[in-house]
Write an enzyme that holds these catalytic residues in place. Structure first.
Site, PDB file in Angstrom:
ATOM      1  N   HIS A  17     -19.306 -50.397  37.877  1.00 15.06           N
ATOM      2  CA  HIS A  17     -18.948 -51.452  37.475  1.00 15.06           C
ATOM      3  C   HIS A  17     -18.652 -52.908  37.221  1.00 15.06           C
ATOM      4  O   HIS A  17     -18.366 -54.079  36.304  1.00 15.06           O
ATOM      5  CB  HIS A  17     -18.023 -52.429  39.536  1.00 15.06           C
ATOM      6  CG  HIS A  17     -17.657 -51.168  39.789  1.00 15.06           C
ATOM      7  ND1 HIS A  17     -17.574 -50.441  41.210  1.00 15.06           N
ATOM      8  CD2 HIS A  17     -16.309 -49.939  39.392  1.00 15.06           C
ATOM      9  CE1 HIS A  17     -16.595 -49.174  41.685  1.00 15.06           C
ATOM     10  NE2 HIS A  17     -16.098 -49.618  40.672  1.00 15.06           N
ATOM     11  N   LYS A  41      -6.462 -43.689  49.432  1.00 17.03           N
ATOM     12  CA  LYS A  41      -7.649 -43.728  50.438  1.00 17.03           C
ATOM     13  C   LYS A  41      -8.559 -44.718  51.484  1.00 17.03           C
ATOM     14  O   LYS A  41      -7.757 -45.720  51.266  1.00 17.03           O
ATOM     15  CB  LYS A  41      -8.741 -44.379  48.894  1.00 17.03           C
ATOM     16  CG  LYS A  41      -8.678 -43.797  47.782  1.00 17.03           C
ATOM     17  CD  LYS A  41      -9.442 -44.556  46.615  1.00 17.03           C
ATOM     18  CE  LYS A  41      -9.460 -43.506  44.984  1.00 17.03           C
ATOM     19  NZ  LYS A  41     -10.632 -44.564  44.131  1.00 17.03           N
ATOM     20  N   ARG A  90     -14.586 -43.831  31.916  1.00 13.87           N
ATOM     21  CA  ARG A  90     -15.953 -43.043  32.153  1.00 13.87           C
ATOM     22  C   ARG A  90     -15.521 -42.005  31.281  1.00 13.87           C
ATOM     23  O   ARG A  90     -16.513 -41.089  30.394  1.00 13.87           O
ATOM     24  CB  ARG A  90     -16.451 -42.288  33.224  1.00 13.87           C
ATOM     25  CG  ARG A  90     -17.181 -43.563  34.192  1.00 13.87           C
ATOM     26  CD  ARG A  90     -17.106 -43.049  35.429  1.00 13.87           C
ATOM     27  NE  ARG A  90     -15.656 -43.221  35.863  1.00 13.87           N
ATOM     28  CZ  ARG A  90     -15.397 -43.419  37.354  1.00 13.87           C
ATOM     29  NH1 ARG A  90     -16.557 -43.380  37.650  1.00 13.87           N
ATOM     30  NH2 ARG A  90     -14.249 -43.541  37.782  1.00 13.87           N
ATOM     31  N   SER A 127     -17.820 -44.691  42.259  1.00 16.90           N
ATOM     32  CA  SER A 127     -17.589 -44.847  43.757  1.00 16.90           C
ATOM     33  C   SER A 127     -17.740 -43.371  45.034  1.00 16.90           C
ATOM     34  O   SER A 127     -18.839 -43.536  46.110  1.00 16.90           O
ATOM     35  CB  SER A 127     -17.140 -46.104  44.551  1.00 16.90           C
ATOM     36  OG  SER A 127     -17.237 -46.979  44.262  1.00 16.90           O
TER      37      SER A 127
HETATM   38  O1  PNS Z   1     -10.957 -48.204  42.019  1.00 20.88           O
HETATM   39  P1  PNS Z   1      -9.831 -47.800  42.098  1.00 20.88           P
HETATM   40  O2  PNS Z   1      -8.950 -47.689  43.896  1.00 20.88           O
HETATM   41  O3  PNS Z   1      -9.303 -46.520  41.093  1.00 20.88           O
HETATM   42  O4  PNS Z   1      -8.634 -49.020  42.509  1.00 20.88           O
HETATM   43  C1  PNS Z   1      -6.946 -48.856  42.092  1.00 20.88           C
HETATM   44  C2  PNS Z   1      -6.332 -50.542  42.288  1.00 20.88           C
HETATM   45  C3  PNS Z   1      -7.207 -50.636  43.670  1.00 20.88           C
HETATM   46  C4  PNS Z   1      -6.418 -51.235  41.271  1.00 20.88           C
HETATM   47  C5  PNS Z   1      -4.755 -49.879  42.470  1.00 20.88           C
HETATM   48  O5  PNS Z   1      -4.465 -48.946  43.762  1.00 20.88           O
HETATM   49  C6  PNS Z   1      -4.089 -50.886  42.704  1.00 20.88           C
HETATM   50  O6  PNS Z   1      -3.743 -52.043  41.633  1.00 20.88           O
HETATM   51  N1  PNS Z   1      -3.043 -51.345  44.116  1.00 20.88           N
HETATM   52  C7  PNS Z   1      -2.388 -52.599  44.413  1.00 20.88           C
HETATM   53  C8  PNS Z   1      -1.338 -51.777  44.896  1.00 20.88           C
HETATM   54  C9  PNS Z   1      -0.665 -52.123  43.069  1.00 20.88           C
HETATM   55  O7  PNS Z   1      -0.122 -52.860  42.385  1.00 20.88           O
HETATM   56  N2  PNS Z   1       0.070 -50.796  43.341  1.00 20.88           N
HETATM   57  C10 PNS Z   1       1.042 -50.415  41.623  1.00 20.88           C
HETATM   58  C11 PNS Z   1      -0.684 -49.907  41.157  1.00 20.88           C
HETATM   59  S1  PNS Z   1       0.268 -49.135  39.543  1.00 20.88           S
END
Ligand code: PNS
Length: 163
Positions: A17, A41, A90, A127
């Site tokens: 990150h 998650k 990645r 992670s």
């Molecule tokens: O590190 P991650 O878990 O891959 O991140 C995913 C994350 C948290 C960025 C994504 O789930 C997100 O954007 N969540 C916020 C809610 C939202 O906007 N959801 C629609 C995503 S298209």
């Protein structure tokens, strides 16, 4: 002023990150590291812990700040004036997971997603893998910024003892 949002669960923040955030800080006037909720998650670390560890990790970067996303990511981007989402890739698995989100975010608000290829030295760090290594007694100190390994071990210890 160019502002990018670098979103994620950061459970926990890793050197992978940090690589993306540092490189983003070279490309944009400001980078907002945005701690968001990933549906489905259940995080190991609390929101406060994740934010505190991120703040420590980016403390030396003057144009980077950390914030919490209370709802939709695109609404947060509008709120902070960001037109770009910054993500690391990645490999193909990440691409498959990220592409629908990039499309959805653009559909919802027009925000674009910029993918940075993960640095070679950190492209194996995720992670989820960090937590798995820690759960099985492996060393994670050289995979995460300062303070993170201790926080993860403390939380795993608390989880095992039923806290
Ligand atoms: O590190 P991650 O878990 O891959 O991140 C995913 C994350 C948290 C960025 C994504 O789930 C997100 O954007 N969540 C916020 C809610 C939202 O906007 N959801 C629609 C995503 S298209």
């Amino acid at each position: 002023m160019s502002i990018a949002v670098c979103p994620g669960s950061f459970d926990p923040v890793t050197l992978g990150h940090l690589d993306v955030v540092r490189r983003g800080a070279e490309l944009f006037d400001e980078v907002v590291v945005a701690v968001a909720t990933h549906a489905g998650k259940a995080p190991l670390l609390s929101l406060d812990e994740r934010v505190a560890l991120l703040e420590r990790a980016v403390a030396d970067l003057a144009t980077v700040r950390v914030a919490v996303v209370p709802g939709l990511l695109v609404d947060f981007c509008t709120q902070v004036g960001a037109t770009v989402l910054l993500k690391g890739l990645r490999g193909g698995g990440d691409y498959d997971a990220e592409l629908p989100m990039a499309w959805m975010n653009r559909h919802l608000s027009g925000v674009e997603t910029l993918f940075l290829p993960a640095g070679r030295q950190v492209s194996h760090i995720a992670s989820s893998l960090v937590k798995d290594v820690a759960r099985h007694g492996g060393r994670i100190e050289d995979l995460v910024p300062d303070g993170v390994a201790e926080a993860v071990m403390a939380r795993l210890g608390a989880t095992r003892s039923g806290d």
